[in-house]
Every structure is written in C-alpha cells, then in structure tokens.
Enzyme design. Structure first.
Site, mmCIF file in Angstrom:
data_model
loop_
_atom_site.group_PDB
_atom_site.id
_atom_site.type_symbol
_atom_site.label_atom_id
_atom_site.label_comp_id
_atom_site.label_asym_id
_atom_site.label_seq_id
_atom_site.Cartn_x
_atom_site.Cartn_y
_atom_site.Cartn_z
ATOM 1 N N LYS A 80 4.595 9.211 8.909
ATOM 2 C CA LYS A 80 4.516 8.601 10.251
ATOM 3 C C LYS A 80 5.605 9.113 11.206
ATOM 4 O O LYS A 80 5.517 10.229 11.683
ATOM 5 C CB LYS A 80 4.515 7.082 10.123
ATOM 6 C CG LYS A 80 3.310 6.623 9.243
ATOM 7 C CD LYS A 80 3.015 5.170 9.330
ATOM 8 C CE LYS A 80 2.022 4.732 8.283
ATOM 9 N NZ LYS A 80 0.652 4.653 8.697
ATOM 10 N N TYR A 128 0.858 -1.184 0.000
ATOM 11 C CA TYR A 128 0.000 0.000 0.000
ATOM 12 C C TYR A 128 0.894 1.234 0.000
ATOM 13 O O TYR A 128 1.876 1.296 0.748
ATOM 14 C CB TYR A 128 -0.885 0.007 1.256
ATOM 15 C CG TYR A 128 -1.769 1.228 1.381
ATOM 16 C CD1 TYR A 128 -2.832 1.446 0.504
ATOM 17 C CD2 TYR A 128 -1.547 2.179 2.387
ATOM 18 C CE1 TYR A 128 -3.645 2.570 0.622
ATOM 19 C CE2 TYR A 128 -2.360 3.303 2.519
ATOM 20 C CZ TYR A 128 -3.406 3.489 1.630
ATOM 21 O OH TYR A 128 -4.212 4.603 1.750
ATOM 22 N N ASP A 137 9.442 3.039 -0.439
ATOM 23 C CA ASP A 137 8.416 3.698 0.373
ATOM 24 C C ASP A 137 8.682 3.363 1.833
ATOM 25 O O ASP A 137 8.331 2.291 2.324
ATOM 26 C CB ASP A 137 7.024 3.235 -0.074
ATOM 27 C CG ASP A 137 5.917 3.929 0.715
ATOM 28 O OD1 ASP A 137 6.242 4.664 1.675
ATOM 29 O OD2 ASP A 137 4.735 3.725 0.368
HETATM 30 N N1 PMP Z 1 2.936 4.250 2.233
HETATM 31 C C1 PMP Z 1 2.904 3.305 3.185
HETATM 32 C C2 PMP Z 1 3.933 2.213 3.171
HETATM 33 C C3 PMP Z 1 1.922 3.342 4.179
HETATM 34 O O1 PMP Z 1 1.891 2.380 5.104
HETATM 35 C C4 PMP Z 1 0.985 4.403 4.180
HETATM 36 C C5 PMP Z 1 -0.107 4.508 5.225
HETATM 37 N N2 PMP Z 1 -0.243 3.521 6.128
HETATM 38 C C6 PMP Z 1 1.073 5.360 3.173
HETATM 39 C C7 PMP Z 1 2.060 5.262 2.227
HETATM 40 C C8 PMP Z 1 0.111 6.507 3.133
HETATM 41 O O2 PMP Z 1 0.356 7.359 4.210
HETATM 42 P P1 PMP Z 1 -0.795 8.331 4.751
HETATM 43 O O3 PMP Z 1 -1.822 7.458 5.390
HETATM 44 O O4 PMP Z 1 -0.060 9.216 5.726
HETATM 45 O O5 PMP Z 1 -1.309 9.099 3.607
#
Ligand code: PMP
Length: 432
Positions: free
Chosen positions: A268, A145, A240
C-alpha cells in the site's frame, strides 16, 4: 440518485469477460448491494466516476493514497522515471533509494526485499520464517487478513486455538493444517498455545492494527506479551504492516505499540499507488534469502523503477520535517471522528467511531467497540449497506463492506471533512 448509466454499461461489459466484472471480490458491491461504480479519475481527495459524478473518497485505493489521488510529486516521479524505461528486470537506482528510505525510517529493518503486492510480501516473509527456524507452524488471528496465500486463507473454529480449516475452496486441508488460528485480544489462548506447541511455531503473524474486520485496536500489553513469548519459544514475530506501515507513523504499528517484530511486511503506502510490497528485518534473517541463503523468492517486476519512484516520492513527503505529515493526518482523522460522533450523539445513536491515526471504522453496534472479530455483530452489515448507499447518493464514497475501514489522506482538509459530516448526518437520518 445521480446518473450511473456509463458505470452500468461498463459493468455489463465487465461481467461478460471478468468474474463478477471485477479483479478483486469486494469491489463487486456484493455486501452492500447495487452495481459497482467505474472510476475515471482521481483528484486529491475526490474520485470521479464514468458518469462524471464526484465523491469525497475515503477508500484511497484501500490505503495506498495517503497523499491523495494523482499527487503532483508522485505523478511527476512516475512520468520522469517511465520516460527512461518501464522495467529492466535488473538492479536500478530507484530501488536502492527506496530501500534506504525505508530502512532508515524503521529501526528494526536492516534490510528489505521488494515484491509487487502485500500478498507476496507476507507469503515470502512466512517462507523466510519457516526457512530460518526450520519449523512449519504459523499462528494467525481470527479476523486478520494477510493476503490470499494458501496457508493464510484459513479460518479458526469456535474453540480457543484451532488448527485451521481452509476459508477458500482450492486450499488443501493439509496446507491449512500448518496454520493455527487464535482469537485476538486473548492472552490466555495465546499462552496456552505457546505452552503446548511453542517449540513447533515458525512465526506468529498479526496485522499491525487489525483493520480487515473492522478496526480492532489491540492493547499494547497484549502485543508486548506476544513479543516476549515469541522470543522465549524461538518463534519469529511477523508484524503485517501492509495497512499500517508508513500510515500510522514512520514506524507504523510497531512504533505505536513500542515493539520490535523480527520481520515486517509492507504494501500500500510504500508504493504510493503503484504495485509494491516489501518485507524486511534483521540482516542475519534477510541474508537467508537467495542468492545468499537457502530461502528462494524472486520476481520479474520486483523493484520496478517506476513503482519504486512512486513509493520514494510518497515516503519523502511523509518523512519530511520530522514526520509533520503524521500530525496533520492525525488532526484530520480526529476532526472526522468527532464530527461523526457529534452527529451520532445528537441523533441518540450508540454506534462507535473507532480510530487509529488516519484510519477510521464505523462500528454500527452498541456497547464498547469489539477487539475481537467474534464480537462484531453481523446484523450491522445490513445497516452499513444502507448507509453506504445513502452516502454515495450524497457524494461520499466509503468502502463497500461493513468490515472495511476508512482512510483519510493529506489531500483531505477541514472543509471536505465538514461536507462529509453533513452528508453523514443526512444519510444516517435517512436510514435509521
Ligand atoms: N496484509 C494486510 C494487512 C492487508 O490489509 C492486505 C490487503 N488489504 C494484504 C496483506 C494483501 O495485500 P495485497 O492486496 O496488496 O496483496
């Protein structure tokens, strides 16, 4: 079961004015059943709901709270900064300080740009990769994701490499057609795709350690192959690190595997609980961004001083004493893992407790834990739902989905981990 009247009443009101009463879908407890709890307060490793029930928290706001809830240094940094103004929409000292911290900790980041979420970071990094390479195709992996940008809400079919189909209504087929989806942990599928279309690929994007469909820790040689292939075909590798950045260590998953991505995305932990995302890489790539270059990306609240101060206070603690915090997090993660494993082996249950540093996942299935999303057993979701409820009843809060991981923070300690293991033993015995 504890009293949940206030949460129930808040949920009833919430459902009148927000879809399913929430602002992010998984919070609605749809995959575990029951009503979501509404929280009032967080203290260290505990979270307290609207009815005053206290839980040991392993969600940690889905990863950011690596120091625990309401860490005094972070709260102080936020309060002091907020008192001087919440937002300027103009350059400020705090963003320079956070950028310096981040670029000096991560060798492959010469420059960064801050945004307000992980989604924005990834969306912008992909645009930059397309702008810099002049190519359109993006490769992602099934089960990873990367936020909810249109071209990444794409799922693969059952074939080896599929050009994607939208995984959400509202994503045009024509957008998804620019995204190829591969299975994880599959050299052959990857090599075939590169051989066929390597010259069209702008970027290959993968989660540092895939942690959104369980914890699918990839083999370092697979990650290194990906790195080499991207280099030979002129595609950019985007790591990512929204979950893994400053969580697995100061150099995140890149350090864990010993690879250098072209671009990396963060969220995060980097914001310490405030809405922050970032993306970065080599200078010549980052200088493609407006106003220096042709790739446009902007944000009213980007580099917001209060959010930057929270991130900097968090990173300073993590990076102090040569990163001693990471050894502590690892020890705590290990304690929880071995505690769970002992309970399972005592009860003769063959589930796995997968771990990468302070990230853990309960793979409620027999045999080796999966490395590919396709090998996760959907029927384990039902067992997880029961376990989730039984743990909440025993004062332990896990994410409300079988595919989400657990996060240990520096505010956890061996005592609460023992308590957690005891609650886990009771919960497992109650449900199997
Ligand atoms: N990339 C990864 C690996 C994630 O785990 C997440 C959210 N859990 C995102 C992108 C998207 O981040 P956000 O929820 O802050 O938009």
């Amino acid at each position: 079961m504890s009293n949940r009247d206030r949460s129930r009443e808040l949920y009833r009101r919430a459902c009148e004015v927000m879809p399913a009463g929430v602002n992010s879908p998984v919070r609605a407890f749809r995959s575990v059943g029951g009503d979501p709890l509404f929280y009032e307060r967080g203290v260290g490793c505990h979270i307290i709901d609207a009815d005053g029930n206290r839980f040991i928290d392993y969600i940690g706001s889905w990863g950011p709270l690596i120091l625990g809830h309401a860490d005094p240094d972070v709260v102080e940094a936020v309060a002091t900064t907020a008192a001087s103004g919440l937002s300027f929409g103009a350059p400020c000292r705090q963003e320079v300080e956070l950028a310096e911290l981040v670029t000096s900790a991560v060798p492959h980041l010469e420059m960064v740009r801050f945004v307000s979420s992980g989604t924005e970071a990834v969306m912008s990094a992909v645009r930059l990769a397309r702008g810099a390479t002049g190519r359109d195709t993006v490769v992602k992996f099934s089960g990873c994701y990367h936020g909810h940008a249109d071209h990444l809400l794409v799922s693969g079919g059952s074939g080896l490499a599929t050009f994607g189909t939208p995984s959400s209504a509202g994503v045009p087929e024509s957008f998804a057609a620019h995204t190829a989806v591969l299975p994880l942990d599959d050299e052959e599928a990857f090599l075939n795709l590169m051989e066929e279309r390597g010259g069209e690929i702008a970027a290959v994007i993968i989660e540092g350690v895939p942690a959104n469909s369980g914890l699918l820790v990839q083999r370092p040689e697979y990650m290194r192959l990906m790195r080499e292939q991207c280099t030979s075909y002129g595609a950019l590798l985007i790591l990512d690190e929204v979950i893994t950045g400053f969580r697995l260590g100061s150099n995140g998953a890149a350090g864990h595997y010993g690879i250098e991505p072209d671009l990396a995305t963060y969220g995060k932990v980097i914001g310490g609980g405030m809405p922050v995302g970032a993306y970065g890489g080599r200078r010549e790539l980052m200088e493609q961004l407006a106003p220096l270059g042709p790739v446009y990306q902007a944000g009213t609240l980007s580099g917001n001083p209060v959010a930057m101060a929270a991130g900097a206070a968090t990173l300073r603690r993590l990076l102090a004493d040569g990163g001693a915090a990471y050894a502590e997090l690892d020890t705590l993660g290990q304690l929880l893992q071995s505690g769970f494993q002992e309970v399972l082996s005592r009860l003769g249950i063959e589930w796995s407790v997968v771990r990468a540093g302070s990230i853990l996942w309960l793979a409620l299935q027999e045999g080796d834990p999966p490395l590919r999303f396709e090998n996760s057993r959907p029927e384990s979701a039902e067992t997880y739902a029961a376990l989730h409820g039984a743990l909440l009843d025993r004062g332990v809060s896990l994410a409300p989905s079988a595919y989400e991981v657990m996060f240990v923070s520096l505010a956890h300690n061996p005592g609460v981990i023992d308590e957690t293991v005891e609650a886990f033993a009771g919960a497992v015995e109650a449900i199997v």
